[in-house]
Design an enzyme around this catalytic site. Structure first.
Site, PDB file in Angstrom:
ATOM      1  N   GLY A 291       0.834  -1.188   0.000  1.00 56.66           N
ATOM      2  CA  GLY A 291       0.000   0.000   0.000  1.00 56.66           C
ATOM      3  C   GLY A 291       0.870   1.238   0.000  1.00 56.66           C
ATOM      4  O   GLY A 291       2.035   1.194   0.424  1.00 56.66           O
TER       5      GLY A 291
ATOM      6  N   GLN B  15       3.054  10.031   1.074  1.00 59.27           N
ATOM      7  CA  GLN B  15       4.316   9.325   1.213  1.00 59.27           C
ATOM      8  C   GLN B  15       5.295   9.648   0.085  1.00 59.27           C
ATOM      9  O   GLN B  15       6.486   9.386   0.212  1.00 59.27           O
ATOM     10  CB  GLN B  15       4.086   7.817   1.284  1.00 59.27           C
ATOM     11  CG  GLN B  15       3.374   7.392   2.552  1.00 59.27           C
ATOM     12  CD  GLN B  15       3.190   5.904   2.590  1.00 59.27           C
ATOM     13  OE1 GLN B  15       2.205   5.383   2.074  1.00 59.27           O
ATOM     14  NE2 GLN B  15       4.143   5.210   3.194  1.00 59.27           N
TER      15      GLN B  15
ATOM     16  N   LEU C  26       6.452   2.000   4.774  1.00 60.48           N
ATOM     17  CA  LEU C  26       7.545   2.483   3.930  1.00 60.48           C
ATOM     18  C   LEU C  26       8.119   3.800   4.463  1.00 60.48           C
ATOM     19  O   LEU C  26       9.292   4.081   4.268  1.00 60.48           O
ATOM     20  CB  LEU C  26       7.053   2.690   2.493  1.00 60.48           C
ATOM     21  CG  LEU C  26       6.516   1.461   1.765  1.00 60.48           C
ATOM     22  CD1 LEU C  26       5.985   1.852   0.386  1.00 60.48           C
ATOM     23  CD2 LEU C  26       7.576   0.388   1.654  1.00 60.48           C
TER      24      LEU C  26
ATOM     25  N   HIS D 248      -4.789   1.818   7.130  1.00 59.20           N
ATOM     26  CA  HIS D 248      -3.423   2.334   7.268  1.00 59.20           C
ATOM     27  C   HIS D 248      -3.172   3.459   6.269  1.00 59.20           C
ATOM     28  O   HIS D 248      -2.665   4.527   6.624  1.00 59.20           O
ATOM     29  CB  HIS D 248      -2.427   1.176   7.059  1.00 59.20           C
ATOM     30  CG  HIS D 248      -0.995   1.561   7.121  1.00 59.20           C
ATOM     31  ND1 HIS D 248      -0.187   1.196   8.172  1.00 59.20           N
ATOM     32  CD2 HIS D 248      -0.200   2.252   6.261  1.00 59.20           C
ATOM     33  CE1 HIS D 248       1.046   1.663   7.953  1.00 59.20           C
ATOM     34  NE2 HIS D 248       1.054   2.298   6.795  1.00 59.20           N
ATOM     35  N   GLU D 249      -3.546   3.228   5.006  1.00 62.24           N
ATOM     36  CA  GLU D 249      -3.284   4.221   3.965  1.00 62.24           C
ATOM     37  C   GLU D 249      -4.166   5.463   4.125  1.00 62.24           C
ATOM     38  O   GLU D 249      -3.712   6.590   3.907  1.00 62.24           O
ATOM     39  CB  GLU D 249      -3.451   3.608   2.574  1.00 62.24           C
ATOM     40  CG  GLU D 249      -2.512   2.445   2.281  1.00 62.24           C
ATOM     41  CD  GLU D 249      -1.049   2.695   2.580  1.00 62.24           C
ATOM     42  OE1 GLU D 249      -0.586   3.860   2.521  1.00 62.24           O
ATOM     43  OE2 GLU D 249      -0.335   1.724   2.904  1.00 62.24           O
TER      44      GLU D 249
ATOM     45  N   HIS E 129      -2.738   7.875   6.509  1.00 59.34           N
ATOM     46  CA  HIS E 129      -1.708   8.749   5.910  1.00 59.34           C
ATOM     47  C   HIS E 129      -2.327  10.031   5.351  1.00 59.34           C
ATOM     48  O   HIS E 129      -1.727  11.098   5.425  1.00 59.34           O
ATOM     49  CB  HIS E 129      -0.968   8.030   4.778  1.00 59.34           C
ATOM     50  CG  HIS E 129       0.164   7.172   5.233  1.00 59.34           C
ATOM     51  ND1 HIS E 129       1.292   7.673   5.837  1.00 59.34           N
ATOM     52  CD2 HIS E 129       0.345   5.833   5.148  1.00 59.34           C
ATOM     53  CE1 HIS E 129       2.128   6.687   6.109  1.00 59.34           C
ATOM     54  NE2 HIS E 129       1.569   5.548   5.707  1.00 59.34           N
TER      55      HIS E 129
END
Length: 159
Positions: free
Chosen positions: A46, A51, A92, A133-134, A137
């Site tokens: 993902g 990011q 990441l 999770h994404e 962000h």
């Protein structure tokens, strides 16, 4: 396509809130192509636009980790959550760290596709975890903000 630089902590862009995508065009498609290439080159499942330094509400999720299986979500919103389960996460943008995070076991997602069309889906288990999770962000939230017990990553699966 290009591999973009993944922003890592303490880069301040990771703590900023992303803006909704208003224009669905070739520039958005190029961003998504580059994000996909970047995610796979980093062995991720993902990635979110912040990011790679872009404060727009775009995420990519790929439960299998295999190119061609990725899904793109623009302006994603979780409209329903159910259940709860803990699982180990990595990121990441937070290299070398993993930890257990409690998340909803099942989510309903509303989003748009690359053409601006509306999509809705229900996700469970690992795929639901990736989506949560994404989307975090996009709101400037990192998994380390939710982690119960951080640890050095040995073989963390970066989301």
């Amino acid at each position: 396509m290009a591999i973009l630089t993944v922003r890592t902590v303490p880069d301040p862009v990771l703590r900023q809130k992303s803006k909704p995508v208003q224009v669905f065009n070739a520039s958005l498609r190029k961003l998504v192509e580059d994000m996909v290439e970047t995610m796979f080159s980093s062995d991720g499942v993902g990635i979110a636009a912040p990011q790679v330094g872009v404060l727009e509400r775009v995420i990519i999720a790929c439960e299998t980790g295999k190119p061609g299986d990725e899904q793109v979500f623009v302006n994603p919103v979780i409209s329903a959550r159910s259940g709860e389960e803990a699982g180990t996460e990595g990121c990441l943008s937070v290299p070398g760290v993993s930890g257990d995070v409690k998340r909803a076991a099942s989510v309903t997602l509303k989003a748009q596709n690359l053409e601006g069309g509306h999509v809705r889906l229900k996700a469970n288990g690992f795929f639901a975890r990736i989506l949560q999770h994404e989307i975090d962000h996009l709101d400037g939230i990192l998994f380390i903000d939710r982690v119960e017990s951080p640890q050095k990553a040995e073989t963390a699966n970066p989301l």
